[in-house]
Design a protein around this motif. Structure first.
Motif, PDB file in Angstrom:
ATOM      1  N   LEU A  39       0.839  -1.192   0.000  1.00 40.71           N
ATOM      2  CA  LEU A  39       0.000   0.000   0.000  1.00 40.71           C
ATOM      3  C   LEU A  39       0.874   1.243   0.000  1.00 40.71           C
ATOM      4  CD1 LEU A  39      -2.712  -0.987   2.658  1.00 40.71           C
ATOM      5  CD2 LEU A  39      -2.976  -0.925   0.168  1.00 40.71           C
ATOM      6  N   ARG A  40       0.721   2.070  -1.019  1.00 35.23           N
ATOM      7  CA  ARG A  40       1.519   3.299  -1.087  1.00 35.23           C
ATOM      8  C   ARG A  40       0.900   4.268  -2.080  1.00 35.23           C
ATOM      9  NH1 ARG A  40       4.787  -0.635  -2.946  1.00 35.23           N
ATOM     10  NH2 ARG A  40       6.028  -0.529  -1.054  1.00 35.23           N
ATOM     11  N   ASN A  41       1.140   5.550  -1.839  1.00 35.83           N
ATOM     12  CA  ASN A  41       0.728   6.608  -2.749  1.00 35.83           C
ATOM     13  C   ASN A  41       1.881   7.576  -2.928  1.00 35.83           C
ATOM     14  OD1 ASN A  41      -2.244   6.193  -3.285  1.00 35.83           O
ATOM     15  ND2 ASN A  41      -2.285   6.260  -1.048  1.00 35.83           N
ATOM     16  N   GLU A  42       1.974   8.161  -4.091  1.00 36.46           N
ATOM     17  CA  GLU A  42       2.947   9.230  -4.306  1.00 36.46           C
ATOM     18  C   GLU A  42       2.300  10.549  -3.910  1.00 36.46           C
ATOM     19  OE1 GLU A  42       5.945   9.371  -4.698  1.00 36.46           O
ATOM     20  OE2 GLU A  42       6.778   8.067  -6.237  1.00 36.46           O
ATOM     21  N   TYR A  43       3.033  11.387  -3.210  1.00 35.48           N
ATOM     22  CA  TYR A  43       2.515  12.676  -2.767  1.00 35.48           C
ATOM     23  C   TYR A  43       3.075  13.779  -3.666  1.00 35.48           C
ATOM     24  CZ  TYR A  43       1.570   9.935   1.452  1.00 35.48           C
ATOM     25  OH  TYR A  43       1.138   8.976   2.342  1.00 35.48           O
ATOM     26  N   LEU A  87      -4.652  16.671   2.265  1.00 37.99           N
ATOM     27  CA  LEU A  87      -3.735  17.649   1.688  1.00 37.99           C
ATOM     28  C   LEU A  87      -2.298  17.143   1.688  1.00 37.99           C
ATOM     29  CD1 LEU A  87      -5.148  20.927   3.303  1.00 37.99           C
ATOM     30  CD2 LEU A  87      -5.443  20.135   0.949  1.00 37.99           C
ATOM     31  N   GLU A  88      -2.123  15.867   2.046  1.00 38.20           N
ATOM     32  CA  GLU A  88      -0.792  15.261   2.145  1.00 38.20           C
ATOM     33  C   GLU A  88       0.090  16.057   3.093  1.00 38.20           C
ATOM     34  OE1 GLU A  88       0.458  15.081  -1.946  1.00 38.20           O
ATOM     35  OE2 GLU A  88      -1.026  13.561  -2.478  1.00 38.20           O
ATOM     36  N   ARG A  89      -0.514  16.437   4.245  1.00 35.09           N
ATOM     37  CA  ARG A  89       0.171  17.284   5.214  1.00 35.09           C
ATOM     38  C   ARG A  89      -0.033  16.772   6.630  1.00 35.09           C
ATOM     39  NH1 ARG A  89      -1.783  23.328   3.157  1.00 35.09           N
ATOM     40  NH2 ARG A  89      -0.286  23.477   1.432  1.00 35.09           N
ATOM     41  N   GLN A  90       0.874  17.144   7.497  1.00 36.22           N
ATOM     42  CA  GLN A  90       0.663  17.000   8.928  1.00 36.22           C
ATOM     43  C   GLN A  90       1.447  18.094   9.651  1.00 36.22           C
ATOM     44  OE1 GLN A  90       1.956  13.145  10.287  1.00 36.22           O
ATOM     45  NE2 GLN A  90       3.923  13.291   9.245  1.00 36.22           N
ATOM     46  N   SER A 122       8.581  10.233  -4.122  1.00 39.08           N
ATOM     47  CA  SER A 122       9.705   9.360  -3.761  1.00 39.08           C
ATOM     48  C   SER A 122      10.032   9.403  -2.275  1.00 39.08           C
ATOM     49  CB  SER A 122      10.960   9.713  -4.592  1.00 39.08           C
ATOM     50  OG  SER A 122      10.679   9.609  -5.977  1.00 39.08           O
ATOM     51  N   ARG A 123       9.055   9.791  -1.476  1.00 47.78           N
ATOM     52  CA  ARG A 123       9.213   9.872  -0.015  1.00 47.78           C
ATOM     53  C   ARG A 123      10.251  10.907   0.420  1.00 47.78           C
ATOM     54  NH1 ARG A 123       5.057   7.728  -0.720  1.00 47.78           N
ATOM     55  NH2 ARG A 123       4.259   5.839   0.268  1.00 47.78           N
ATOM     56  N   LEU A 124      10.595  11.833  -0.477  1.00 47.48           N
ATOM     57  CA  LEU A 124      11.519  12.915  -0.118  1.00 47.48           C
ATOM     58  C   LEU A 124      10.694  14.113   0.337  1.00 47.48           C
ATOM     59  CD1 LEU A 124      14.152  12.554  -2.979  1.00 47.48           C
ATOM     60  CD2 LEU A 124      14.255  11.698  -0.627  1.00 47.48           C
ATOM     61  N   HIS A 125      10.061  13.942   1.484  1.00 45.36           N
ATOM     62  CA  HIS A 125       9.089  14.919   1.979  1.00 45.36           C
ATOM     63  C   HIS A 125       9.766  16.200   2.450  1.00 45.36           C
ATOM     64  CE1 HIS A 125       6.631  11.391   1.763  1.00 45.36           C
ATOM     65  NE2 HIS A 125       7.231  10.805   2.787  1.00 45.36           N
ATOM     66  N   ASP A 126       8.991  17.296   2.408  1.00 43.23           N
ATOM     67  CA  ASP A 126       9.450  18.572   2.955  1.00 43.23           C
ATOM     68  C   ASP A 126       9.084  18.647   4.428  1.00 43.23           C
ATOM     69  OD1 ASP A 126      10.462  19.511   0.533  1.00 43.23           O
ATOM     70  OD2 ASP A 126       8.535  20.392  -0.061  1.00 43.23           O
ATOM     71  N   ARG A 127      10.077  18.927   5.255  1.00 46.58           N
ATOM     72  CA  ARG A 127       9.862  19.068   6.695  1.00 46.58           C
ATOM     73  C   ARG A 127      10.504  20.375   7.157  1.00 46.58           C
ATOM     74  NH1 ARG A 127      12.130  13.944   9.673  1.00 46.58           N
ATOM     75  NH2 ARG A 127      11.207  15.065  11.436  1.00 46.58           N
ATOM     76  N   ILE A 128       9.676  21.285   7.647  1.00 45.28           N
ATOM     77  CA  ILE A 128      10.167  22.566   8.146  1.00 45.28           C
ATOM     78  C   ILE A 128       9.885  22.639   9.643  1.00 45.28           C
ATOM     79  CG2 ILE A 128      10.063  25.066   7.952  1.00 45.28           C
ATOM     80  CD1 ILE A 128      11.136  23.634   5.460  1.00 45.28           C
ATOM     81  N   LEU A 129      10.937  22.803  10.432  1.00 43.22           N
ATOM     82  CA  LEU A 129      10.826  22.807  11.889  1.00 43.22           C
ATOM     83  C   LEU A 129      11.045  24.206  12.445  1.00 43.22           C
ATOM     84  CD1 LEU A 129      10.639  21.253  14.629  1.00 43.22           C
ATOM     85  CD2 LEU A 129      13.141  21.040  14.509  1.00 43.22           C
TER      86      LEU A 129
END
Length: 213
Positions: A8-12, A103-106, A191-198
């Motif tokens: 089970l997978r989806n591209e974001y 929205l493919e967000r958290q 490709s699971r190279l998500h953007d993460r801003i802290l």
């Protein structure tokens, strides 16, 4: 189980996020994303997963509803005798997670908690529908009951008790404010190279950094 869970997978690919484009205030950035979640008509956009732990390190999670936020923090309401409240009284460090999958967000938040004022709790309590007000009186949250009929019987008693006047704020019910020291915005990418801003609160300022996915 016949379902291939591993497969089970989806591209974001709906959006992207970068340090150069986010607001310098995490609260304004949250407000922007929250408004977009509202406009997208996501189910319960103010639903957030609250993680708490007691003095022995036992961790529990549950979904609660965000009822207010500003630069002071994020507010939710509960029974002060509930398991979550008892854990908070032992360890006021908590986590919040807004799972905006549509929205493919958290957004994940860590911080400390404090009780909101009685006046603030009362103002919110009076804004609730009468059924929700009575529900706060009926439920001894997290306590063991033998059947639902106990709740229904207590509800009828409360209806009779307050049938001729306003329903008062229970002294065991009110709000908590989560005062954040970190807020992370996560945007799904291909490709699971998500953007993460802290955003990290350091020396009374918000430091903004990109994290590796």
């Amino acid at each position: 189980m016949k379902v291939d869970i591993a497969g089970l997978r989806n591209e974001y690919s709906k959006a992207e996020l970068d340090v150069s484009t986010v607001d310098e205030s995490p609260f304004k950035q949250f407000e922007k994303w929250f408004e977009e979640a509202l406009n997208a008509e996501l189910l319960e956009p103010n639903a957030m997963i609250l993680g708490t732990s007691d003095g022995a390190g036992l961790i529990t999670q549950r979904t609660v509803l965000l009822k207010a936020f500003d630069t002071n923090g994020f507010v939710f309401y509960t029974n002060y005798n509930s398991r979550k409240a008892k854990q908070i009284e032992q360890n006021n460090r908590v986590s919040l997670l807004f799972p905006w999958y549509g929205l493919e967000r958290q957004v994940s938040i860590t911080g400390s908690t404090e009780r909101v004022s009685s006046a603030e709790s009362l103002k919110y309590f009076l804004s609730r529908p009468a059924g929700s007000q009575m529900g706060a009186w009926v439920s001894h949250q997290s306590s063991v009951i033998t059947s639902r009929s106990i709740l229904e019987s207590k509800l009828e008693q409360i209806k009779q008790k307050f049938k001729n006047g306003k329903i008062p704020l229970p002294d065991f019910w009110g709000g908590y404010r989560v005062i954040p020291d970190s807020i992370e915005f996560w945007q799904g990418r291909p490709s699971r190279l998500h953007d993460r801003i802290l955003y990290s609160h350091v020396n009374n300022e918000w430091k903004i950094e990109r994290l590796s996915p």
